[in-house]
Design a protein around this motif. Structure first.
Motif, PDB file in Angstrom:
ATOM      1  N   ILE A   1      55.604  -3.768  60.470  1.00 49.88           N
ATOM      2  CA  ILE A   1      54.889  -3.864  61.736  1.00 49.88           C
ATOM      3  C   ILE A   1      53.503  -4.446  61.505  1.00 49.88           C
ATOM      4  N   SER A   2      52.986  -5.099  62.536  1.00 52.90           N
ATOM      5  CA  SER A   2      51.717  -5.791  62.410  1.00 52.90           C
ATOM      6  C   SER A   2      50.957  -5.747  63.720  1.00 52.90           C
ATOM      7  N   LEU A   3      49.659  -5.533  63.621  1.00 53.08           N
ATOM      8  CA  LEU A   3      48.812  -5.610  64.804  1.00 53.08           C
ATOM      9  C   LEU A   3      48.800  -7.015  65.387  1.00 53.08           C
ATOM     10  N   PHE A   4      49.076  -8.024  64.551  1.00 57.05           N
ATOM     11  CA  PHE A   4      49.118  -9.398  65.044  1.00 57.05           C
ATOM     12  C   PHE A   4      50.192  -9.583  66.123  1.00 57.05           C
ATOM     13  N   ALA A   5      51.243  -8.764  66.070  1.00 54.69           N
ATOM     14  CA  ALA A   5      52.372  -8.943  66.979  1.00 54.69           C
ATOM     15  C   ALA A   5      52.228  -8.177  68.282  1.00 54.69           C
ATOM     16  N   ALA A   6      51.171  -7.405  68.414  1.00 59.46           N
ATOM     17  CA  ALA A   6      50.988  -6.577  69.606  1.00 59.46           C
ATOM     18  C   ALA A   6      49.856  -7.133  70.461  1.00 59.46           C
ATOM     19  N   GLU A   7      50.144  -7.380  71.681  1.00 59.13           N
ATOM     20  CA  GLU A   7      49.159  -7.970  72.581  1.00 59.13           C
ATOM     21  C   GLU A   7      47.946  -7.044  72.737  1.00 59.13           C
ATOM     22  N   GLY A   8      46.761  -7.603  72.513  1.00 58.45           N
ATOM     23  CA  GLY A   8      45.534  -6.861  72.710  1.00 58.45           C
ATOM     24  C   GLY A   8      45.172  -5.883  71.616  1.00 58.45           C
ATOM     25  N   ALA A   9      45.956  -5.858  70.517  1.00 55.67           N
ATOM     26  CA  ALA A   9      45.714  -4.860  69.470  1.00 55.67           C
ATOM     27  C   ALA A   9      44.589  -5.244  68.530  1.00 55.67           C
ATOM     28  N   MET A  10      44.259  -6.517  68.463  1.00 57.92           N
ATOM     29  CA  MET A  10      43.193  -6.943  67.568  1.00 57.92           C
ATOM     30  C   MET A  10      42.484  -8.148  68.175  1.00 57.92           C
TER      31      MET A  10
END
Length: 570
Positions: A347-356
């Motif tokens: 899992i990656s924060l890059f793949a979640a909208e608005g996470a980073m």
């Protein structure tokens, strides 16, 4: 978050498998591709130092792991392990000597959850456990003299946890009373796992105690509800509990507290399914939650500071260089199948909208948004607790094939050395001709054949790794195809340069032509400046590098004004 990734994969698989869609996409797929390609590699992880991804990792039973300390007795409890003995030898030091690290300004008067924009303290931190006493360690080339704190225990943690120290206090006092006054040795412990260790790998320079985002995944995300308290590194760990019965956290930037809370999370929330945490700084290391449970002692040997060898003078090998050479030997991977990562399910924060977000220096930073973070933590728990993949795919190997095929060709085309449209198109035709049916031209199918040369067909169960690797391959092929149809040289060059900028592959910053007595230096905490991050270079002595970690305090007295990178193609 899992559902989000599943829907992205399903949408791509259903449209792209038929060759109808030439532009599959997932948010930040270029960054996810680089996270996959650089995972467990010292080079790429040093450049892409703010890790935003989590992988399940396995270290096989019997692998040698190392711990440096002042103590001859085996370690129990939660402690640190190095993969390279040179890494641990930095801390195989006498308890008489001063410890790594030094004091500094206090933390800002601010609580981590006061506002969404909070990140680990925005200041340059020099209180590093990789800053040993000047003149008496493997890093004596790296930093100026530090003040001593004789009550800090010397170990691979820069402050062995209080209870571990108390266990060995009697033995330590016996050694002190029966050792010569000039004792200068410590101990190198070699351990082997009793079983396969199941770890959570935090990518990037996640062991770097810096303010640049290296700790975001731990302090903002994993420890969202229990972040290291402000002022955690303003003092060493106490030998005795405080009046309220609690020991204050110690170590640089709350490192001991961080380790204990991560292990507490593994034991409670993750039901004991994680044995420890895999991280990187000047070498890969493990925070292992229970030495006693998981390790056998292979040997414990006495070491001296002289064992590191080498001269620290101008042109000499130097203790610091010896350590960095060991680190550089793992630029392209940890080696020996000592670590296996699961790429099908990460899992990656890059793949979640608005996470980073990206800061002014284009460094990714985690957003301190509780709603997003709790979704991510749920996905992390699901990843850890679900059964292992039955037929895992090595997506790093696939990414490697893409990089090794196209890196030099793209760099050459983007360099401007091909200075006319005819020659430019000739280069592109050579790249694309294996995918062209010259009797029945179809650009869409040509791009599809090119992109899927190394990437297997996707299915509805394909994960973020598969989607991201395929997206990057497709972007490469479609951009090169479009450049081949450009009407001007400038148009073709602009498209290729934009592709190179978007890909941002770490391999393009590697030195070429370093001498046998040199290493390609890239900043790795706690040393190296921003200029060296932009332009790594060949060095033969650690006095040539900038002081501090992006502190840009200037090189040492023996700095050569001209880079020794003899074939710099950047």
């Amino acid at each position: 978050m899992r559902n989000l990734w599943a829907s992205l994969s399903l949408g791509l698989a259903s449209t792209y498998a038929s060759g109808k869609d030439t532009k599959p996409s997932v948010q930040n797929s270029n960054h996810i591709f680089n996270a996959i390609h650089s995972s467990m590699r010292q080079w790429g992880s040093s450049l892409i130092h703010n890790g935003m991804s989590l992988f399940l990792a396995t270290v096989p039973k019997g692998v040698e792991l190392y711990h440096g300390t002042s103590e001859p007795a085996r370690i129990n409890g939660t402690e640190w392990l190095a993969f390279e003995p040179e890494h641990a030898l930095v801390f195989a030091r006498s308890h008489r000597g001063p410890p790594p690290g030094r004091g500094g300004p206090p933390e800002p008067e601010r609580h981590p959850h006061d506002d969404e924009a909070w990140h680990p303290p925005e200041r340059f931190d020099e209180r590093s456990r990789y800053m040993p006493w000047h003149g008496d360690s493997a890093c004596d080339d790296l930093e100026p003299r530090h003040p001593r704190h004789d009550d800090r225990p010397l170990t691979h943690t820069a402050g062995q946890r209080a209870r571990a120290r108390m266990q060995h206090e009697q033995q330590r006092l016996f050694i002190e009373e029966n050792s010569p006054e000039d004792q200068s040795y410590g101990y190198l412990h070699t351990y082997q796992p009793k079983k396969d260790l199941r770890l959570l790998y935090i990518d990037g320079q996640s062991a770097a105690k810096s303010d640049k985002g290296t700790l975001d995944m731990q302090d903002i995300v994993l420890l969202h509800d229990n972040p290291p308290p402000k002022g955690a590194d303003d003092h060493p760990p106490l030998r005795e509990p405080s009046k309220d019965g609690h020991r204050r956290p110690g170590g640089p930037m709350g490192e001991v507290y961080r380790a204990e809370k991560l292990c507490e999370l593994a034991q409670t929330e993750w039901q004991g399914q994680i044995d420890g945490f895999l991280r990187m700084e000047l070498g890969f290391e493990i925070i292992l939650c229970s030495f006693e449970r998981d390790l056998d002692v292979k040997r414990i040997t006495r070491a001296t500071s002289q064992d590191m060898g080498g001269s620290s003078g101008p042109g000499g090998n130097g203790n610091g260089l010896n350590y960095y050479q060991a680190v550089a030997s793992r630029f392209d991977g940890i080696g020996g199948h000592r670590v296996t990562l699961s790429y099908d399910n990460f899992i990656s924060l890059f793949a979640a909208e608005g996470a980073m977000t990206f800061n002014e220096k284009k460094l990714p930073r985690a957003r301190n948004d509780s709603n997003i973070i709790r979704t991510f933590l749920t996905a992390t728990k699901e990843m850890i607790l679900q059964p292992p993949t039955t037929d895992p795919k090595d997506w790093q190997a696939v990414a490697d094939m893409v990089v090794t095929k196209y890196a030099d060709r793209i760099q050459y085309l983007a360099s401007g050395d091909v200075d006319n449209l005819k020659s430019f198109k000739a280069e592109l035709r050579q790249l694309l001709r294996p995918f062209i049916d010259y009797g029945n031209r179809n650009t869409t199918l040509e791009i599809h054949r090119c992109a899927t040369q190394y990437v297997p067909e996707l299915s509805s169960s394909s994960g973020v790794a598969a989607v991201s690797v395929l997206n990057v391959a497709t972007t490469i092929c479609s951009t090169l195809s479009n450049a081949a149809e450009a009407s001007t040289h400038k148009e073709a060059l602009d498209r290729t340069q934009s592709l190179k900028s978007w890909l941002a592959w770490p391999i393009w910053k590697r030195c070429r032509g370093c001498g046998y007595n040199e290493v390609c230096f890239v900043p790795i905490w706690p040393m190296g400046g921003e200029q060296e991050h932009e332009h790594p270079r060949c060095v033969s002595n650690m006095s040539e590098i900038s002081r501090g970690y992006w502190g840009d305090r200037g090189p040492g007295p023996h700095h050569r004004s001209k880079s020794s990178n003899k074939n710099d193609l950047r």
